[in-house]
Design an enzyme around this catalytic site. Structure first.
Site, PDB file in Angstrom:
ATOM      1  N   LYS A  12       0.839  -1.215   0.000  1.00 30.21           N
ATOM      2  CA  LYS A  12       0.000   0.000   0.000  1.00 30.21           C
ATOM      3  C   LYS A  12       0.869   1.258   0.000  1.00 30.21           C
ATOM      4  O   LYS A  12       1.962   1.259  -0.563  1.00 30.21           O
ATOM      5  CB  LYS A  12      -0.976  -0.033   1.177  1.00 30.21           C
ATOM      6  N   HIS A  96      -8.762  -3.114  -6.238  1.00 25.40           N
ATOM      7  CA  HIS A  96      -8.711  -3.209  -4.767  1.00 25.40           C
ATOM      8  C   HIS A  96      -9.830  -2.343  -4.184  1.00 25.40           C
ATOM      9  O   HIS A  96     -10.131  -1.266  -4.705  1.00 25.40           O
ATOM     10  CB  HIS A  96      -7.343  -2.739  -4.272  1.00 25.40           C
ATOM     11  N   GLU A  98      -9.921  -0.409  -1.765  1.00 21.21           N
ATOM     12  CA  GLU A  98      -9.526   0.974  -1.440  1.00 21.21           C
ATOM     13  C   GLU A  98      -9.541   1.842  -2.692  1.00 21.21           C
ATOM     14  O   GLU A  98      -9.850   3.033  -2.642  1.00 21.21           O
ATOM     15  CB  GLU A  98      -8.144   0.972  -0.766  1.00 21.21           C
ATOM     16  N   GLY A 174      -7.775  -4.771   6.946  1.00 19.58           N
ATOM     17  CA  GLY A 174      -7.169  -3.832   7.878  1.00 19.58           C
ATOM     18  C   GLY A 174      -7.908  -3.711   9.193  1.00 19.58           C
ATOM     19  O   GLY A 174      -7.644  -2.816   9.990  1.00 19.58           O
ATOM     20  N   SER A 214      -6.913  -9.322   6.667  1.00 21.72           N
ATOM     21  CA  SER A 214      -6.306  -9.608   7.969  1.00 21.72           C
ATOM     22  C   SER A 214      -5.688 -11.002   8.041  1.00 21.72           C
ATOM     23  O   SER A 214      -5.786 -11.675   9.074  1.00 21.72           O
ATOM     24  CB  SER A 214      -7.320  -9.387   9.097  1.00 21.72           C
TER      25      SER A 214
END
Ligand code: PEP
Length: 254
Positions: A12, A96, A98, A174, A214
């Site tokens: 990231k 992704h 995000e 996350g 995670s």
């Protein structure tokens, strides 16, 4: 059907070029003995070329975290599949959550990127996944399989066969909250059934489907034990060589 596991670290917006090179070298050294899996690291765009050079003589491959679909042109701030290929980048993460959430990435754009990447010989890692609201509303399977169909719309069966799909429930990214192995397997099986509808069973059985959300050394083994989970896309736990190597080594103590 045995598929070669693929473990990818998504760094990231973290690490300078120097720090990226240090982590790349450490991952290379710690993962060198695990020859039965594919290992991929995804630094920022700025570090891609240097990291690809650093890893050139190793089995660890480099991924970008995003790209544009055009090879060149008036697209300020973007980088292209042609640039990635030129820099020695083997893979590119696209879609992704995000990028979808913060930068307006759409299914249509993901499909164009997948097409453009294949045109340049860079393989896509195509991310899909549902929000918590969608899961609670019972929409997970229809949403995720719809994303898969849209993202692969412009690929041939042979191109799909060498692409990777990453199932990443948004609520698990996350957050420290991992999908249970059974929850993940249910969605992976639905994705593979969709791939079989699109391309036939033989191709669907070749496509690797990663789980992301995670993933840590402590939970990777039970996830990887599921029949349709073929790897992991790892965020936080890929930022230190020890924890990422612990994930790569998930088969070692068998
Ligand atoms: C990711 O961003 O792809 C991801 C899975 O992150 P994390 O492992 O930190 O949940």
């Amino acid at each position: 059907m045995s598929r070669r596991p693929i473990l990818a670290g998504n760094w990231k917006l973290n690490l300078t070029v120097r720090e990226s090179l240090e982590l790349a070298s450490a991952v290379r050294d710690k993962c060198a003995r695990h020859r039965d899996v594919d290992v991929v690291v995804a630094p920022t765009h700025l570090a891609l070329h240097a990291v690809a050079q650093r890893l050139a003589d190793s089995p660890v491959r480099v991924a970008a975290q995003n790209c544009h679909w055009a090879d060149q042109g008036a697209f300020t701030g973007e980088i292209s599949p042609a640039h990635l290929a030129d820099a020695g980048v083997a893979w590119c993460i696209i879609g992704h959550s995000e990028r979808r959430q913060f930068f307006g990435e759409t299914d249509d754009g993901v499909a164009k990127k997948a097409r453009a990447l294949h045109d340049r010989g860079v393989l896509p890692i195509i991310c899909v996944g549902e929000s918590l609201d969608q899961r609670d509303a019972g929409q997970t399977l229809s949403w995720v399989t719809g994303q898969v169909k849209a993202a692969l719309a412009e690929l041939t069966a042979d191109e799909a066969a060498v692409s990777v799909v990453a199932y990443e429930p948004i609520w698990a990214i996350g957050t420290g909250r991992t999908a249970s192995p059974e929850q993940a397997q249910e969605v992976h099986a639905a994705i593979r059934a969709t791939l079989a509808e699109l391309y036939g069973r033989a191709i669907a059985d070749r496509i690797r489907i990663q789980y992301g959300g995670s993933v840590k050394p402590s939970n990777v083994k039970t996830l990887m034990a599921q029949p349709d989970i073929d790897g992991a896309l790892v965020g936080g736990a890929s930022l230190t060589a020890d924890s990422f190597a612990g994930i790569v080594a998930h088969r070692a103590e068998d």
